[in-house]
Design a protein around this motif. Structure first.
Motif, PDB file in Angstrom:
ATOM      1  N   ARG A  43     -15.768  72.665  21.397  1.00 27.65           N
ATOM      2  CA  ARG A  43     -16.219  73.410  22.574  1.00 27.65           C
ATOM      3  C   ARG A  43     -16.853  72.439  23.572  1.00 27.65           C
ATOM      4  O   ARG A  43     -17.421  71.427  23.179  1.00 27.65           O
ATOM      5  CB  ARG A  43     -17.293  74.418  22.162  1.00 27.65           C
ATOM      6  N   ILE A  44     -16.798  72.818  24.833  1.00 29.26           N
ATOM      7  CA  ILE A  44     -17.453  72.005  25.862  1.00 29.26           C
ATOM      8  C   ILE A  44     -18.963  72.283  25.828  1.00 29.26           C
ATOM      9  O   ILE A  44     -19.397  73.439  25.860  1.00 29.26           O
ATOM     10  CB  ILE A  44     -16.912  72.350  27.269  1.00 29.26           C
ATOM     11  N   LEU A  45     -19.756  71.220  25.687  1.00 30.03           N
ATOM     12  CA  LEU A  45     -21.213  71.336  25.827  1.00 30.03           C
ATOM     13  C   LEU A  45     -21.742  70.008  26.353  1.00 30.03           C
ATOM     14  O   LEU A  45     -21.584  68.971  25.709  1.00 30.03           O
ATOM     15  CB  LEU A  45     -21.876  71.660  24.474  1.00 30.03           C
ATOM     16  N   ASP A  46     -22.364  70.068  27.524  1.00 28.08           N
ATOM     17  CA  ASP A  46     -22.995  68.887  28.115  1.00 28.08           C
ATOM     18  C   ASP A  46     -24.451  68.895  27.658  1.00 28.08           C
ATOM     19  O   ASP A  46     -25.162  69.885  27.869  1.00 28.08           O
ATOM     20  CB  ASP A  46     -22.897  68.986  29.653  1.00 28.08           C
ATOM     21  N   VAL A  47     -24.905  67.814  27.042  1.00 26.62           N
ATOM     22  CA  VAL A  47     -26.278  67.822  26.528  1.00 26.62           C
ATOM     23  C   VAL A  47     -27.328  67.797  27.639  1.00 26.62           C
ATOM     24  O   VAL A  47     -28.520  67.945  27.368  1.00 26.62           O
ATOM     25  CB  VAL A  47     -26.531  66.680  25.511  1.00 26.62           C
ATOM     26  N   GLU A  54     -29.507  75.802  24.282  1.00 28.72           N
ATOM     27  CA  GLU A  54     -30.403  76.819  23.711  1.00 28.72           C
ATOM     28  C   GLU A  54     -29.631  78.091  23.370  1.00 28.72           C
ATOM     29  O   GLU A  54     -29.791  78.659  22.281  1.00 28.72           O
ATOM     30  CB  GLU A  54     -31.540  77.096  24.702  1.00 28.72           C
ATOM     31  N   SER A  55     -28.754  78.518  24.288  1.00 31.30           N
ATOM     32  CA  SER A  55     -28.048  79.778  24.019  1.00 31.30           C
ATOM     33  C   SER A  55     -27.032  79.601  22.894  1.00 31.30           C
ATOM     34  O   SER A  55     -26.856  80.495  22.067  1.00 31.30           O
ATOM     35  CB  SER A  55     -27.404  80.344  25.291  1.00 31.30           C
ATOM     36  N   LEU A  56     -26.400  78.440  22.808  1.00 28.45           N
ATOM     37  CA  LEU A  56     -25.441  78.225  21.717  1.00 28.45           C
ATOM     38  C   LEU A  56     -26.178  78.211  20.359  1.00 28.45           C
ATOM     39  O   LEU A  56     -25.735  78.819  19.379  1.00 28.45           O
ATOM     40  CB  LEU A  56     -24.689  76.904  21.935  1.00 28.45           C
ATOM     41  N   VAL A  57     -27.321  77.545  20.337  1.00 33.84           N
ATOM     42  CA  VAL A  57     -28.112  77.482  19.091  1.00 33.84           C
ATOM     43  C   VAL A  57     -28.555  78.890  18.674  1.00 33.84           C
ATOM     44  O   VAL A  57     -28.470  79.272  17.505  1.00 33.84           O
ATOM     45  CB  VAL A  57     -29.324  76.531  19.278  1.00 33.84           C
ATOM     46  N   VAL A  94     -32.090  68.840  23.165  1.00 30.59           N
ATOM     47  CA  VAL A  94     -31.745  69.231  21.791  1.00 30.59           C
ATOM     48  C   VAL A  94     -33.019  69.554  20.994  1.00 30.59           C
ATOM     49  O   VAL A  94     -33.091  70.560  20.277  1.00 30.59           O
ATOM     50  CB  VAL A  94     -30.931  68.093  21.110  1.00 30.59           C
ATOM     51  N   ILE A  95     -34.037  68.718  21.167  1.00 26.48           N
ATOM     52  CA  ILE A  95     -35.290  68.940  20.430  1.00 26.48           C
ATOM     53  C   ILE A  95     -35.935  70.263  20.855  1.00 26.48           C
ATOM     54  O   ILE A  95     -36.450  71.014  20.019  1.00 26.48           O
ATOM     55  CB  ILE A  95     -36.262  67.756  20.654  1.00 26.48           C
ATOM     56  N   ALA A  96     -35.871  70.562  22.153  1.00 25.05           N
ATOM     57  CA  ALA A  96     -36.478  71.817  22.640  1.00 25.05           C
ATOM     58  C   ALA A  96     -35.804  73.014  21.979  1.00 25.05           C
ATOM     59  O   ALA A  96     -36.478  73.948  21.503  1.00 25.05           O
ATOM     60  CB  ALA A  96     -36.353  71.901  24.161  1.00 25.05           C
ATOM     61  N   ALA A  97     -34.469  73.002  21.908  1.00 20.60           N
ATOM     62  CA  ALA A  97     -33.754  74.125  21.271  1.00 20.60           C
ATOM     63  C   ALA A  97     -34.070  74.165  19.786  1.00 20.60           C
ATOM     64  O   ALA A  97     -34.261  75.247  19.197  1.00 20.60           O
ATOM     65  CB  ALA A  97     -32.248  73.968  21.503  1.00 20.60           C
ATOM     66  N   ALA A  98     -34.153  72.998  19.158  1.00 18.78           N
ATOM     67  CA  ALA A  98     -34.460  72.936  17.722  1.00 18.78           C
ATOM     68  C   ALA A  98     -35.853  73.482  17.457  1.00 18.78           C
ATOM     69  O   ALA A  98     -36.089  74.197  16.471  1.00 18.78           O
ATOM     70  CB  ALA A  98     -34.341  71.494  17.231  1.00 18.78           C
ATOM     71  N   ASN A  99     -36.773  73.166  18.351  1.00 16.05           N
ATOM     72  CA  ASN A  99     -38.156  73.631  18.203  1.00 16.05           C
ATOM     73  C   ASN A  99     -38.231  75.150  18.299  1.00 16.05           C
ATOM     74  O   ASN A  99     -38.875  75.821  17.479  1.00 16.05           O
ATOM     75  CB  ASN A  99     -38.984  72.987  19.328  1.00 16.05           C
ATOM     76  N   THR A 100     -37.522  75.696  19.276  1.00 18.50           N
ATOM     77  CA  THR A 100     -37.543  77.153  19.488  1.00 18.50           C
ATOM     78  C   THR A 100     -36.926  77.891  18.304  1.00 18.50           C
ATOM     79  O   THR A 100     -37.402  78.955  17.908  1.00 18.50           O
ATOM     80  CB  THR A 100     -36.762  77.503  20.772  1.00 18.50           C
ATOM     81  N   HIS A 101     -35.855  77.315  17.738  1.00 18.77           N
ATOM     82  CA  HIS A 101     -35.086  78.060  16.736  1.00 18.77           C
ATOM     83  C   HIS A 101     -35.220  77.492  15.320  1.00 18.77           C
ATOM     84  O   HIS A 101     -34.493  77.910  14.416  1.00 18.77           O
ATOM     85  CB  HIS A 101     -33.615  78.113  17.157  1.00 18.77           C
TER      86      HIS A 101
END
Ligand code: NAD
Ligand code: AKB
Length: 301
Positions: A43-47, A54-57, A94-101
């Motif tokens: 899938r296309i995802l630009d970091v 965040e939404s994919l995670v 990436v860390i922000a999404a990991a932290n939230t979820h």
């Protein structure tokens, strides 16, 4: 529910093989491969797209992120600002999404964290004064692993050698390109000097190290968790040529060093990986000749 895995930068040299290994281990449906480029089953995802990560995670109930998207040393030095943005801001997203979820994160470091003041056999703990922007971004990555509260782990990969995907714009790319040139041209013009000795590793060892590190209980990992030294094999460009000539006796190599020689000269010759060996049992399998034999077997199959 079992592991749900997101891989960023999945179409690169490491991602091509890590995705296969993760699918074998956790099941095909458990791994979501993403990249900024289009590719098969990816899938296309630009970091740089924090909201997209965040939404994919969230939507895919991701539990682990293997964050491979980056610019490597040679490409990074051509565009240092972009290198910093992708490597540091991308990691922060990436860390922000990991932290939230509540995800665990694997984020590779590199032998590029070392600078000219490092001993020729790099210890785990030594001042980190890299000359490249790429190296500086990896030092930041290691520091973030210790300060974010996310279970984040990393390895200081040496130059990685593999045949399934091209090397992605690094200083150690000569050790991959040389095999293709040897088989197609019988000759290679190498962009570092014959006596340039760098730490290298066959991809199978690197993938195994990655999977092994992510299996270790968090409390077993110490202060090196953001970037463990791991040693594979260390050799000069000339020694690599000699090992290739065991397969192709007529193979020739010329040496025309360019700017990448400076980056190579700023890195250590070899790696002391005693901490990884003692904390989680790291042992490499491939020496120089074993790696060269495996490369020829893979490329000729
Ligand atoms: P690579 O260049 O082969 O692959 C990186 C991938 O990231 C590419 O497919 C690229 O399209 C993608 N990418 C670039 N910008 C992106 C963005 N904005 N969003 C999403 N994807 C993007 O690199 P690799 O060799 O697979 O390296 C992966 C990681 O391992 C990097 O962090 C690198 O620094 C590290 N590492 C690699 C080596 C090595 O020798 N290959 C050694 C040490 C560390
Ligand atoms: C590069 O040469 O940039 C990479 C690395 C050692 O990080 N292969």
């Amino acid at each position: 529910m079992g592991s749900r895995i997101l891989v960023t930068g999945a179409l690169g040299q490491i991602g091509t093989e890590l995705v296969e290994a993760l699918e074998e281990k956790y099941g095909q449906g458990s791994v979501i491969a993403t990249d900024v480029r289009e590719g098969n089953n990816c899938r296309i995802l630009d970091v740089m797209d924090a909201a997209g990560i965040e939404s994919l995670v969230r939507d895919e109930s991701i539990t682990e992120i293997y964050h491979l998207a980056a610019l490597l040393s040679a490409t990074g030095e051509k565009n240092p600002e972009l290198c910093w943005k992708i490597n540091v801001e991308g990691l922060e997203n990436v860390i922000a999404a990991a932290n939230t979820h509540g995800c665990r994160v694997f984020a590779p470091s590199s032998i590029a964290v070392f600078g000219p003041d490092c001993p020729s056999i790099a210890p785990q703990v030594t001042p980190l004064n890299p000359t490249t922007v790429y190296g500086k971004t990896k030092v930041v990555s290691e520091q973030l692993a210790m300060t974010t509260g996310v279970d984040m782990r990393g390895l200081r990969y040496p130059g990685l050698i593999s045949y399934k995907a091209p090397a992605g714009g690094g200083t150690t790319d000569y050790a991959v390109e040389i095999f293709h040139a040897a088989l197609t041209e019988g000759h290679y013009t190498c962009f570092v000097r014959e006596d340039t000795r760098l730490p290298m590793m066959y991809m199978d060892d690197a993938i195994r190290a990655t999977l092994e590190l992510m299996e270790v209980p968090s409390e077993q990992l110490g202060g090196a968790r953001g970037g463990y030294n791991i040693s594979g094999c260390s050799f000069t460009a000339g020694e690599l040529v000699a090992s290739i000539q065991r397969h192709l006796p007529d193979f020739t190599c010329a040496y025309e060093p360019d700017i990448r020689q400076n980056y190579a000269d700023s890195w250590p010759n070899d790696i002391d990986d005693e901490v990884a060996r003692s904390e989680w049992g790291w042992v490499p399998e491939f020496d120089l000749d074993g790696m060269v034999d495996a490369m020829f077997a893979g490329l000729q199959a």
